[in-house]
Design an enzyme around this catalytic site. Structure first.
Site, PDB file in Angstrom:
ATOM      1  CG  ASN A  77       8.288   1.835   0.732  1.00 11.92           C
ATOM      2  OD1 ASN A  77       8.309   3.111   0.650  1.00 11.92           O
ATOM      3  ND2 ASN A  77       7.312   1.177   0.947  1.00 11.92           N
ATOM      4  CG  ASP A 127       3.348  -4.693   3.222  1.00 11.40           C
ATOM      5  OD1 ASP A 127       3.116  -4.984   4.357  1.00 11.40           O
ATOM      6  OD2 ASP A 127       3.482  -3.740   2.752  1.00 11.40           O
ATOM      7  CG  MET A 154       5.138   7.139  -1.049  1.00  6.75           C
ATOM      8  SD  MET A 154       6.565   7.946  -0.417  1.00  6.75           S
ATOM      9  CE  MET A 154       6.151   8.161   1.311  1.00  6.75           C
ATOM     10  CG  ASP A 189       8.659  -8.808  10.516  1.00  9.54           C
ATOM     11  OD1 ASP A 189       9.213  -8.004  10.530  1.00  9.54           O
ATOM     12  OD2 ASP A 189       8.057  -9.331  11.810  1.00  9.54           O
ATOM     13  CB  VAL A 190      11.564  -5.374   6.649  1.00  7.54           C
ATOM     14  CG1 VAL A 190      10.928  -5.420   5.428  1.00  7.54           C
ATOM     15  CG2 VAL A 190      10.775  -4.227   7.691  1.00  7.54           C
ATOM     16  NE  ARG A 199      -0.294   0.946   4.610  1.00  8.12           N
ATOM     17  CZ  ARG A 199      -0.784   0.970   5.976  1.00  8.12           C
ATOM     18  NH1 ARG A 199      -1.685   0.469   6.181  1.00  8.12           N
ATOM     19  NH2 ARG A 199      -0.087   1.585   7.075  1.00  8.12           N
ATOM     20  CE1 TYR A 218       8.951   7.553  10.153  1.00 13.89           C
ATOM     21  CE2 TYR A 218       9.596   9.767   9.795  1.00 13.89           C
ATOM     22  CZ  TYR A 218       9.143   8.748   9.467  1.00 13.89           C
ATOM     23  OH  TYR A 218       8.854   8.538   8.014  1.00 13.89           O
ATOM     24  CB  THR A 274       0.795   6.950   2.334  1.00 12.49           C
ATOM     25  OG1 THR A 274       1.407   7.251   3.678  1.00 12.49           O
ATOM     26  CG2 THR A 274       1.861   7.627   1.004  1.00 12.49           C
TER      27      THR A 274
END
Ligand SMILES: NC(=O)c1ccc[n+]([C@@H]2O[C@H](COP(=O)([O-])OP(=O)(O)OC[C@H]3O[C@@H](n4cnc5c(N)ncnc54)[C@H](O)[C@@H]3O)[C@@H](O)[C@H]2O)c1
Length: 244
Positions: A87, A37, A18, A60-61, A16, A150, A185
């Site tokens: 991303n 994803d 970007m 799962d990154v 989903r 972040y 987004t």
């Protein structure tokens, strides 16, 4: 042939936002795309739109073993990997006194450790392809301060992009970072009300937030051979926010 004809790309967080915009454009430009994803339904539905030109893998990154599977499956489906777009990410809007250690380790794992794991795992595949392009999605909060956690992770992504770029440049693998401003987004619409976004837009020189496709144009450029001399650089897509 499109700008990515003959290339194999992995796009994380591609279900989903970007990531999905990058997937659509990459396929249009001729790439074979591996969409990854944790959102299985959305990711699979997107891949189904593209037939043999895309595949979805649950990923799962934060997990090194998942990365090994993704790269192996990408090679099996399409051949050695030419492009990785790191991303996937989450936002977190807590103050220094409210964020817990658990929150902090979670955002570092998802936004930062993931990018390290992705680069480390994909490089041997890119070496087989005799070159490649890694595009790491940071943020304007990798350039100027924002929320604790972040901001920290996005500065780290900017730094590790340069460190990896310097090491890999002689081998024909390029690494660059992209720094979006405020993009329309689910990440933004789930975190802020429409009114809050409109209010914020008044302080953006362009007077609006961006469509995901406006970031895709830059990601596409970096993924393609058109950016052959761009190495370890920062690409800001923010309507002028950080120019002020
Ligand atoms: N939207 C913005 O304004 C903005 C601005 C600057 C940077 N960014 C960055 O751009 C990237 C994409 O953000 P977006 O706005 O499209 O957000 P989004 O929330 O719409 O998409 C992020 C995707 O990452 C996936 N994801 C989250 N955790 C994951 C995990 N552990 N493993 C695999 N996938 C995971 C989500 O499921 C989702 O599909 C993020 O790295 C974000 O930090 C966004």
């Amino acid at each position: 042939m499109g700008k990515l004809g003959g290339k194999v790309a992995i796009i994380t967080g591609g279900a989903r936002g970007m990531g999905a915009a990058h997937v659509r454009r990459f396929v249009e430009e001729g790439a074979k795309v591996v969409i990854t994803d944790i959102l299985v339904e959305e990711g699979q539905a997107l891949a189904n739109e593209f037939g043999d030109n895309a595949t979805f893998i649950k990923h799962d990154v934060t997990k090194a073993a998942d990365w090994e599977t993704v790269v192996a499956e990408a090679e099996k489906a399409f051949g050695p990997v030419n492009i990785l777009v790191n991303n996937a990410g989450i936002s977190m809007n807590k103050g220094l006194l409210d964020i817990t250690e658990e929150d902090y380790r979670r955002i570092v794992d998802i936004n930062q450790v993931s990018v390290f794991l992705g680069m480390k795992t994909v490089v041997p595949s890119m070496q087989k392809a005799e070159g490649g392009s890694i595009v790491n999605i940071s943020s304007i909060n990798g350039l100027v301060g924002g929320a604790i956690g972040y901001t920290d992770t996005k500065f780290a992504v900017r730094g590790m992009s340069k460190a990896a770029a310097l090491q890999l440049a002689p081998t024909g693998i390029r690494v660059n970072s992209v720094h979006p401003g405020v993009i329309e987004t689910p990440m933004i619409s789930q975190g802020d009300s429409k009114d809050a976004i409109q209010e914020f837009a008044k302080f953006i020189p362009n007077r609006r937030i961006a469509k995901p496709e406006e970031v895709t144009n830059v990601v596409l450029f970096l993924a393609s051979d058109e950016s052959s001399y761009c190495v370890g650089a920062e690409f800001v897509v923010d309507g002028g926010i950080t120019a002020q």
